[in-house]
Scaffold this active site. Structure first.
Site, short mmCIF file in Angstrom:
data_model
loop_
_atom_site.label_atom_id
_atom_site.label_comp_id
_atom_site.label_asym_id
_atom_site.label_seq_id
_atom_site.Cartn_x
_atom_site.Cartn_y
_atom_site.Cartn_z
N GLN A 100 46.98 5.69 -28.29
CA GLN A 100 46.12 6.28 -27.28
C GLN A 100 44.68 6.46 -27.77
O GLN A 100 44.42 6.43 -28.97
CB GLN A 100 46.67 7.63 -26.84
CG GLN A 100 47.90 7.54 -25.96
CD GLN A 100 48.22 8.87 -25.32
OE1 GLN A 100 49.10 9.58 -25.74
NE2 GLN A 100 47.46 9.22 -24.29
N HIS A 101 43.79 6.64 -26.84
CA HIS A 101 42.41 7.13 -27.04
C HIS A 101 41.42 6.12 -27.62
O HIS A 101 40.22 6.33 -27.52
CB HIS A 101 42.39 8.37 -27.95
CG HIS A 101 43.32 9.46 -27.55
ND1 HIS A 101 43.33 10.02 -26.30
CD2 HIS A 101 44.29 10.11 -28.25
CE1 HIS A 101 44.25 10.97 -26.24
NE2 HIS A 101 44.85 11.03 -27.41
N ASP A 260 51.38 5.22 -26.14
CA ASP A 260 52.58 5.32 -26.96
C ASP A 260 53.39 6.59 -26.71
O ASP A 260 54.63 6.54 -26.68
CB ASP A 260 52.24 5.17 -28.45
CG ASP A 260 51.15 6.13 -28.93
OD1 ASP A 260 50.66 6.96 -28.13
OD2 ASP A 260 50.78 6.03 -30.11
#
Length: 506
Positions: A100-101, A260
């Site tokens: 992520q991110h 995820d």
């Protein structure tokens, strides 16, 4: 449960007996890509492929070349199909779950302008604080996006790029998350899902990008992918180039995919079609706690993520978990399993500061030493301090979801324990003792990839991916019954933390 449990851990032993359509789930994580080939009728993992990623950077910087993710995906998928021993024409669908991110800035040629800024790149902490203030504090962010900016969030990374590399920001034609980039490379479609989008801090829980936040960041919706209704939405089929690279037919469906954490929730059977408000603790370098819920928590200590199925997936994160405890084992010259209960000794293992509780400048604290203190008790106290911190975050998560952690109906719900720490005896014993909860230790280890495989399967069957994963039994495993909670140790650590926060810890 999967027909061959050893296969569910990535080691098919007797050759595949395929009874249903075959799908591929991809876990593109920080350090590597893993791909599983799964028989949709049974959940059996027929083949597993892996390929590493390179992470670079010092002094808070953490970056990776997005092109390496694509190369790793191709390698992992080809390896998994080869290991599965099934004809490529048997594969019907594929989905990617990604870290992520991470910020991927693409130029006009749709190629990365620079290495991606990863979730654990902390250089954007000042930008996160400034963004929080720019909208008037945490509450406006919670109202608009469900989360307050921290260094990990994509919005803070984009603001860092604008301030430190304005030439790259100005040349950016498109912004993607890691899984978005790979899904687009596979299908030719710029599409994301609510789950991964919710980790950007520019996506609103109502289901769209937040206009005021985009204006603040100097972004437009045209620079961002379309948000599909769920991660199981069919984005398209493989492009000619992707099909050739993977050695698969162009007819293979590509799902929108997800982040995820959301894929792990699917793999565990969490969601509207499965378990709601059942907590999960993941023990890794950091510790995370999450649960699928219909509530929309508004707590600045939590990331207000969306799940893939329309439910919420609030998540709390601690910075110091298995790596911090391993550091204590190294300092003491002990094997990580050579530990005893801490007794009078208390360790707050905040070696990298701490996020939950919010003590970013903290250092580790050790108290209660005596001449007779056994080094193994010091290591045990490090386990206890790390487990306490994670479980304390769990109590905060449950409270934010409108659940009383002390309510027997809540406390008796099994706690699903996953991550590398869940494989360790001392970790399991410590969590069990301090929580007083029954534990479930799922047998399947590739939960993110299996969750992605369920998303892929849903594109062809129309079923709910959580329901699919539930029939596969990927979230089941060994159940450890609850034991009496060690409230004496809990209260001792709580007291040290309370005292430390008055001035001993910055």
């Amino acid at each position: 449960m999967p027909a061959n449990r050893s296969a569910a851990n990535g080691s098919a032993t007797d050759g595949p007996v395929v009874t249903g359509p075959v799908v591929i789930g991809v876990d593109s994580s920080t350090q590597s890509t893993k791909a599983v080939v799964v028989d949709t009728a049974t959940g059996e993992v027929l083949g597993l492929g892996r390929a590493p990623h390179t992470v670079t950077g010092t002094d808070g910087a953490r970056e990776s070349d997005p092109e390496e993710w694509w190369t790793a995906l191709v390698t992992a998928v080809r390896t998994a199909v080869r290991e599965a021993g099934v004809a490529p024409t048997r594969v019907t669908a594929l989905a990617v779950a990604g870290q992520q991110h991470g910020l991927v800035a693409l130029g006009a040629d749709h190629r990365p302008l620079r290495p991606a800024l990863l979730w654990n790149d902390t250089r954007s902490a000042p930008q996160a604080a400034a963004l929080t203030d720019a909208l008037g504090g945490p509450k406006p962010w919670l109202d608009r996006t469900g989360s307050v900016p921290v260094a990990s969030m994509t919005a803070a990374k984009w603001q860092w790029l604008r301030e430190h590399e304005p030439h790259h920001a100005e040349a950016t034609a498109a912004v993607r998350l890691p899984h978005d980039l790979l899904t687009e490379r596979l299908s030719g479609e710029a599409v994301t899902d609510p789950g991964d989008a919710s980790g950007t801090c520019w996506y609103a829980p109502a289901g769209a990008y937040a206009p005021e936040v985009l204006d603040l960041l100097g972004l437009t919706p045209a620079q961002l992918p379309t948000v599909a209704p769920t991660g199981a939405t069919r984005a398209g089929t493989l492009t000619a180039a992707a099909a050739e690279a993977l050695g698969l037919p162009r007819t293979v469906a590509v799902a929108a995919g997800t982040g995820d954490n959301m894929a792990a929730a699917v793999g565990l059977g969490l969601g509207a079609a499965g378990l709601l408000d059942h907590p999960v603790v993941s023990l890794g370098t950091s510790g995370t706690v999450f649960a699928a819920t219909r509530a929309r928590p508004a707590d600045p200590a939590l990331a207000g993520f969306a799940a893939t199925d329309g439910t919420r997936l609030p998540l709390g994160c601690t910075l110091n978990c298995t790596l911090a405890v391993d550091r204590f084992a190294t300092l003491l010259g002990l094997d990580r399993e050579n530990a005893l209960p801490g007794g009078e000794t208390v360790v707050l293992p905040y070696l990298d500061g701490e996020r939950t509780p919010d003590l970013p400048a903290a250092s580790g604290l050790l108290t209660g030493l005596r001449h007779a203190t056994d080094p193994r008790a010091v290591l045990g106290a490090a386990y206890e301090g790390a487990a306490f911190t994670v479980l304390r975050a769990l109590d905060g998560l449950l409270n934010a979801c409108g659940l009383d952690p002390a309510d027997p109906s809540v406390r008796t719900r099994p706690l699903r324990l996953i991550g590398g720490g869940a494989q360790g005896r001392t970790w399991t014993d410590t969590v069990r003792r301090l929580s007083g909860r029954p534990l479930v230790l799922p047998t399947a280890t590739e939960l993110v990839a299996l969750g992605a495989a369920a998303l892929a399967a849903a594109t062809t069957t129309g079923e709910d991916p959580v329901a699919i994963a539930t029939t596969w039994g990927t979230g089941t495993g060994t159940t450890l019954e609850a034991i009496p909670r060690d409230t004496e140790t809990w209260d001792r650590i709580e007291g040290v933390l309370a005292a430390a926060r008055t001035g001993l810890l910055a």
